[in-house]
Design a protein around this motif. Structure first.
Motif, mmCIF file in Angstrom:
data_model
loop_
_atom_site.group_PDB
_atom_site.id
_atom_site.type_symbol
_atom_site.label_atom_id
_atom_site.label_comp_id
_atom_site.label_asym_id
_atom_site.label_seq_id
_atom_site.Cartn_x
_atom_site.Cartn_y
_atom_site.Cartn_z
ATOM 1 N N GLY A 87 3.630 5.077 -2.388
ATOM 2 C CA GLY A 87 2.433 3.938 -2.215
ATOM 3 C C GLY A 87 2.826 2.504 -1.791
ATOM 4 O O GLY A 87 3.755 2.724 -0.807
ATOM 5 N N GLU A 88 2.562 1.774 -2.549
ATOM 6 C CA GLU A 88 2.610 0.330 -2.236
ATOM 7 C C GLU A 88 4.135 -0.007 -3.037
ATOM 8 O O GLU A 88 4.630 -1.111 -2.605
ATOM 9 C CB GLU A 88 1.786 -0.661 -2.699
ATOM 10 C CG GLU A 88 0.504 -0.387 -1.920
ATOM 11 C CD GLU A 88 -0.626 -1.544 -2.493
ATOM 12 O OE1 GLU A 88 -0.410 -2.146 -3.314
ATOM 13 O OE2 GLU A 88 -1.831 -1.613 -1.833
ATOM 14 N N HIS A 89 4.721 0.968 -3.714
ATOM 15 C CA HIS A 89 5.673 0.520 -4.428
ATOM 16 C C HIS A 89 7.010 1.460 -4.124
ATOM 17 O O HIS A 89 7.004 2.308 -3.135
ATOM 18 C CB HIS A 89 5.618 0.638 -6.164
ATOM 19 C CG HIS A 89 4.357 -0.469 -6.287
ATOM 20 N ND1 HIS A 89 4.696 -1.839 -6.092
ATOM 21 C CD2 HIS A 89 3.466 -0.130 -6.700
ATOM 22 C CE1 HIS A 89 3.587 -2.560 -6.725
ATOM 23 N NE2 HIS A 89 2.786 -1.411 -6.977
ATOM 24 N N ARG A 143 9.773 5.508 -1.076
ATOM 25 C CA ARG A 143 8.385 4.672 -0.880
ATOM 26 C C ARG A 143 7.449 5.767 -1.778
ATOM 27 O O ARG A 143 7.386 6.937 -1.797
ATOM 28 C CB ARG A 143 7.533 4.792 0.365
ATOM 29 C CG ARG A 143 8.105 3.234 1.140
ATOM 30 C CD ARG A 143 7.116 2.443 0.663
ATOM 31 N NE ARG A 143 7.425 1.072 1.237
ATOM 32 C CZ ARG A 143 6.793 -0.031 0.795
ATOM 33 N NH1 ARG A 143 5.922 -0.310 -0.352
ATOM 34 N NH2 ARG A 143 7.044 -1.140 1.460
#
Length: 399
Positions: A147-149, A145
């Motif tokens: 962050g969001e990606h 992971r």
């Protein structure tokens, strides 16, 4: 190349059309196959023609704009292309494998987007296998992971098709230890494809290495992988069906070349008082033995496709197991017949078969290389255990 390249990607709409396009394309690809093998000339222009033909999109479901051809048809298409050029037959195998994972585990949004890319002519490679792991099923490549990606780190080998692909579906283990398939764009930062494939067969498959150094991956490009084997799905038998098709195509190519060589190019029989090699009783016997086995391989390939189609329509523990066993039978005989026919070609044509003029030795080299993909002896074991003890085979990509 006898056909012009265009910027338009054809849209194939039926099984019959797919088979017709494959036949026409094979006629174009076949004449240069010996030269490409001899010089290890990578088939970039041939692949453009191949993908622009629309054949790389024929497994896209009808609901997403594709032909949604049967597994039988797909296997026949791969076998026909492999007959024309064994490397070109193998290059899209993992492309179709990734699309099967997408069909089974992808979200509807992922399917719309990625299927759309394929319909537009994009090719998917693979970065699945690794060296140095405890078993062939273990993976060291990590999906972490950010962050969001995500970020991917690892090294892959035997990455067939990656050299020619616009996306490289990469198998990596996430932070929870689950296998995921990341559809990584070919030009992603930190991704390197190395053309270090040096096999004596399948020489132009581009089956080299892929290095992933902190490669960024959008969360939308990650599709669950391991769960396709935690429950009954057709991912495993589907993958093996295409491998069986490749070997069957190699066997058919060797057989056709053997017939041509014996009929028109062989002369040793003249000294024995036989006008033509085709009149030699021993040669006739050998050809008879070969053609029976080749026809059996082609029939079992079609039968295996039927089992896969049924399991795709109604997947459960028993339908998927039956498909796996049917495919294992096809895989076992296609392994043996591709090696047998290509070896007999060398035996009956003699040392002339290895001359650049003919390049007939490529069939044995291609068969010997590709059939090492996974051990056929374990397929016999799984088949026997299933028949004798009604024990279901393991769910994995090699059975």
């Amino acid at each position: 190349m006898n056909a012009p390249l265009t910027n338009t990607v054809a849209l194939i709409r039926s099984d019959a059309e797919a088979l017709g396009v494959a036949e026409a394309l094979a006629q174009v690809l076949s004449p240069g196959s010996a030269e490409r093998d001899r010089e290890r000339r990578l088939p970039h222009s041939e692949l453009e023609l191949f993908s622009h033909s629309g054949l790389w999109a024929i497994s896209v479901p009808k609901a997403f704009g594709g032909a949604g051809v049967s597994s039988i048809t797909l296997a026949k298409v791969i076998a026909r292309i492999a007959q024309a050029d064994a490397s070109l037959g193998q290059i899209p195998q993992n492309h179709f494998y990734a699309l099967e994972v997408l069909r089974i585990n992808g979200s509807e949004a992922q399917q719309h987007r990625l299927y759309g890319e394929v319909l537009a002519g994009k090719r998917y490679g693979n970065a699945l296998a690794e060296l140095g792991t405890k078993t062939a099923l273990d993976r060291n490549t990590r999906l972490s992971r950010d962050g969001e990606h995500y970020r991917v780190n690892g090294r892959k080998f035997y990455a067939t098709g990656a050299l020619y692909a616009q996306r490289i579906p990469t198998l990596a283990v996430d932070d929870e230890g689950r296998g995921q398939l990341a559809f990584i764009p070919r030009q992603a930062a930190g991704l390197q494809v190395i053309d270090d494939w040096s096999g004596f067969g399948q020489r132009t498959t581009g089956s080299g290495s892929v290095v992933l150094d902190n490669v960024p991956v959008d969360a939308d490009d990650v599709v669950p992988f391991q769960s396709a084997f935690d429950r009954p799905t057709t991912v495993g038998p589907f993958a093996q069906l295409l491998h069986a098709a490749i070997d069957t195509g190699i066997a058919r190519a060797a057989y056709e070349d053997l017939l041509q060589f014996v009929r028109h190019k062989s002369r040793p029989w003249i000294d024995a008082g036989i006008d033509k090699a085709s009149d030699d009783p021993l040669t006739q016997q050998e050809i008879g033995r070969l053609v029976i086995r080749l026809h059996a391989s082609e029939a079992l390939l079609e039968r295996a496709g039927e089992f896969v189609d049924r399991a795709q329509a109604a997947p459960d523990e028993h339908s998927v197991a039956a498909a796996s066993i049917a495919v294992a039978e096809a895989r076992a005989i296609s392994t043996e017949v591709s090696l047998l026919v290509s070896s007999k070609l060398l035996e009956l044509s003699g040392s002339r078969a290895t001359l650049a003029e003919f390049g007939l030795d490529r069939h044995w080299r291609n068969a010997r290389t590709h059939t090492l993909h996974d051990p056929v002896r374990w397929k016999y074991h799984a088949i026997g255990d299933y028949v004798l003890n009604e024990r279901l085979p393991p769910r994995r990509g090699t059975i």
